[in-house]
Design an enzyme around this catalytic site. Structure first.
Site, PDB file in Angstrom:
ATOM      1  N   CYS A  34      45.527  41.955  44.285  1.00 38.35           N
ATOM      2  CA  CYS A  34      46.212  41.921  42.784  1.00 38.35           C
ATOM      3  C   CYS A  34      47.659  41.420  42.884  1.00 38.35           C
ATOM      4  O   CYS A  34      48.085  40.716  42.225  1.00 38.35           O
ATOM      5  CB  CYS A  34      45.971  42.879  42.132  1.00 38.35           C
ATOM      6  SG  CYS A  34      44.120  43.460  42.059  1.00 38.35           S
ATOM      7  N   HIS A  55      48.938  39.813  36.396  1.00 36.70           N
ATOM      8  CA  HIS A  55      47.311  39.667  37.175  1.00 36.70           C
ATOM      9  C   HIS A  55      46.461  39.934  35.886  1.00 36.70           C
ATOM     10  O   HIS A  55      46.372  40.921  35.099  1.00 36.70           O
ATOM     11  CB  HIS A  55      47.449  40.883  38.116  1.00 36.70           C
ATOM     12  CG  HIS A  55      45.981  41.126  38.385  1.00 36.70           C
ATOM     13  ND1 HIS A  55      45.153  40.098  38.847  1.00 36.70           N
ATOM     14  CD2 HIS A  55      45.184  42.431  38.459  1.00 36.70           C
ATOM     15  CE1 HIS A  55      43.903  40.625  39.179  1.00 36.70           C
ATOM     16  NE2 HIS A  55      43.981  42.048  38.916  1.00 36.70           N
ATOM     17  N   ASN A 113      37.741  38.641  36.800  1.00 34.99           N
ATOM     18  CA  ASN A 113      38.865  39.153  37.359  1.00 34.99           C
ATOM     19  C   ASN A 113      38.978  38.382  38.941  1.00 34.99           C
ATOM     20  O   ASN A 113      38.207  38.739  39.688  1.00 34.99           O
ATOM     21  CB  ASN A 113      38.896  40.539  37.619  1.00 34.99           C
ATOM     22  CG  ASN A 113      40.309  41.298  38.256  1.00 34.99           C
ATOM     23  OD1 ASN A 113      40.642  40.607  39.072  1.00 34.99           O
ATOM     24  ND2 ASN A 113      40.393  42.477  37.983  1.00 34.99           N
TER      25      ASN A 113
END
Lengths: 358, 79
Positions: free
Chosen positions: A123, A271, A302
């Site tokens: 991330c 993120h 995600n």
């Protein structure tokens, strides 16, 4: 803490490729949530999950990055002989060895006068890749650096794991970092909390045998047909706490380092963990939610390391192709690692997200 | 920040957990379907919003009833 300031480096292009194939949360009410429609509604409403683009069959991160890179190199008409380095940032490489960057170097027909290496970050990985590329250009080691960042976590999560299966999407991106003739200031700060290395972990598959005297989080070992030790494990509540604790501090810190006020920043691109985490961070910062794009997770999932460039291509590309936009980019997650930068994008090459047909 | 009463907090917790059935101070957390990791983060977020502090996951895990959850912030409530 690592702090860096660069003065003659800029980003000239960003492209993002996501798989055409997608799944909706509604398709999985029975598989993942035992037909519990109320639970699915809670997840949609609270966390903001809905649709996720994931690869089919054997498609890898490097396949997605390759398509993104070809689009960038061809349409920007980049002189490949000037590319001094290719960096591949991912948690999902093609091989343990060689570096996936080597494979992509060959596929993209880059010159021999070019370094190639992988970086294992998730991330926070996009900011890591930019930071490295900026250092390499600032020191005149390279004129142009190609940063390929992406993940295919759908291939690591167990499709029956209620905690993570519906969360992750796949994507590959390409960013070109080049020398700037005019002064161009950018600022980076990077952090790590290695004591929490087991908060997000794929416990088995590499060389260390997963044992309780090394991995402290006991839940890692509570395996079933819904999660095996070679699947991704994430302690979602811990990640949430970490994010809302550290991210507001990281944003305030980068504003201080870059000597800017919140008003001077056009967007903070976090993120895209999920809508819920971003809205909580924005509220803690008292930063207007309009300036913190948050729709990527609901649209694509995600995307780990690829979520920041994907959000630039998806949510603000009309602006970065036409004018100067002042940004903060901030990634946080697996490591635990968090990395933040303040930089400007001005009239760069940044087409809409492209789709990978398998 | 406006202080809220214990009764108002109970109502906020019910809304946060998106629970249709009534809850009381004695309601046991483990017996509610809604008490999962999503509930943890919802309570963390609620307390952050109302009281401007981040509660640790260990404190949440130690809580057995709704009353225990409220006790975590009892010094911040309007008496």
């Amino acid at each position: 803490m690592t702090k860096s300031t660069f003065k003659k480096v800029k980003i000239s292009g960003i492209t993002t490729c996501v798989p055409e194939n997608f799944r909706l949360l509604d398709d999985e009410i029975d598989i993942l949530y035992d037909g519990d429609i109320k639970q699915v509604d809670r997840i949609k409403k609270s966390i903001g999950l809905n649709k996720r683009h994931i690869v089919k069959d054997d498609t890898t991160t490097s396949d997605l990055c390759e398509v993104a890179a070809i689009k960038l190199l061809e349409e920007m008409n980049v002189d490949k002989s000037k590319i001094g380095a290719i960096i591949f940032v991912s948690q999902t490489p093609d091989y343990f060895q060689p570096a996936t960057a080597s494979y992509l170097h060959g596929k993209l027909a880059l010159p021999k006068e070019c370094s190639a290496f992988d970086v294992n970050q998730g991330c926070s990985g996009y900011v890591y890749g930019l930071w490295l590329a900026h250092m390499m250009v600032e020191t005149n080691s390279c004129e142009k650096v190609l940063v390929l960042v992406g993940d295919t976590l759908s291939r690591v999560v167990n499709p029956l794991d209620t905690n993570v299966a519906a969360l992750f999407g796949d994507a590959g991106t390409a960013t070109l970092v080049i020398k700037s003739n005019e002064e161009q200031n950018s600022f980076f700060s990077l952090h790590t909390n290695g004591l929490k290395f087991d908060t997000i972990i794929q416990p088995q598959g590499a060389f260390r045998k997963p044992t309780k005297n090394i991995i402290n989080d006991e839940k890692v070992f509570k395996i079933s047909d819904k999660r095996l030790l070679n699947n991704l494990y994430m302690n979602g509540a811990e990640v949430f706490n970490f994010s809302i604790e550290e991210e507001p501090k990281a944003i305030k810190e980068i504003l201080k380092i870059s000597n800017k006020t919140e008003k001077e920043i056009d967007y903070i691109i976090f993120h895209q963990a999920n809508k819920y985490i971003i809205s909580n961070i924005a509220r803690r910062l008292k930063f207007p939610i309009e300036k913190t794009p948050f729709k990527t997770t609901g649209k694509y999932g995600n995307q780990s390391s690829a979520s920041i460039p994907c959000t630039i291509c998806d949510a603000i590309n009309k602006e970065v192709v036409t004018k100067k936009v002042k940004l903060i980019l901030s990634g946080f997650g697996v490591g635990l690692s968090w990395a933040t930068c303040q930089l400007e994008l001005e009239k760069i090459f940044c087409p809409d997200v492209i789709f990978y047909k398998s | 920040m406006k202080k809220i009463t214990k009764k108002e907090l109970l109502e906020e917790i019910k809304l946060t957990l998106q629970r249709e059935e009534e809850i009381s101070l004695d309601t046991e957390l483990e017996k509610m379907d809604e008490w999962d990791s999503l509930a943890y983060i919802s309570i963390i977020s609620l307390y952050d919003r109302l009281f401007d502090f981040i509660i640790t996951i260990d404190k949440l895990k130690e809580s057995k009833t709704i009353d225990d959850l409220i006790k975590l912030v009892s010094n911040k409530l309007d008496k």
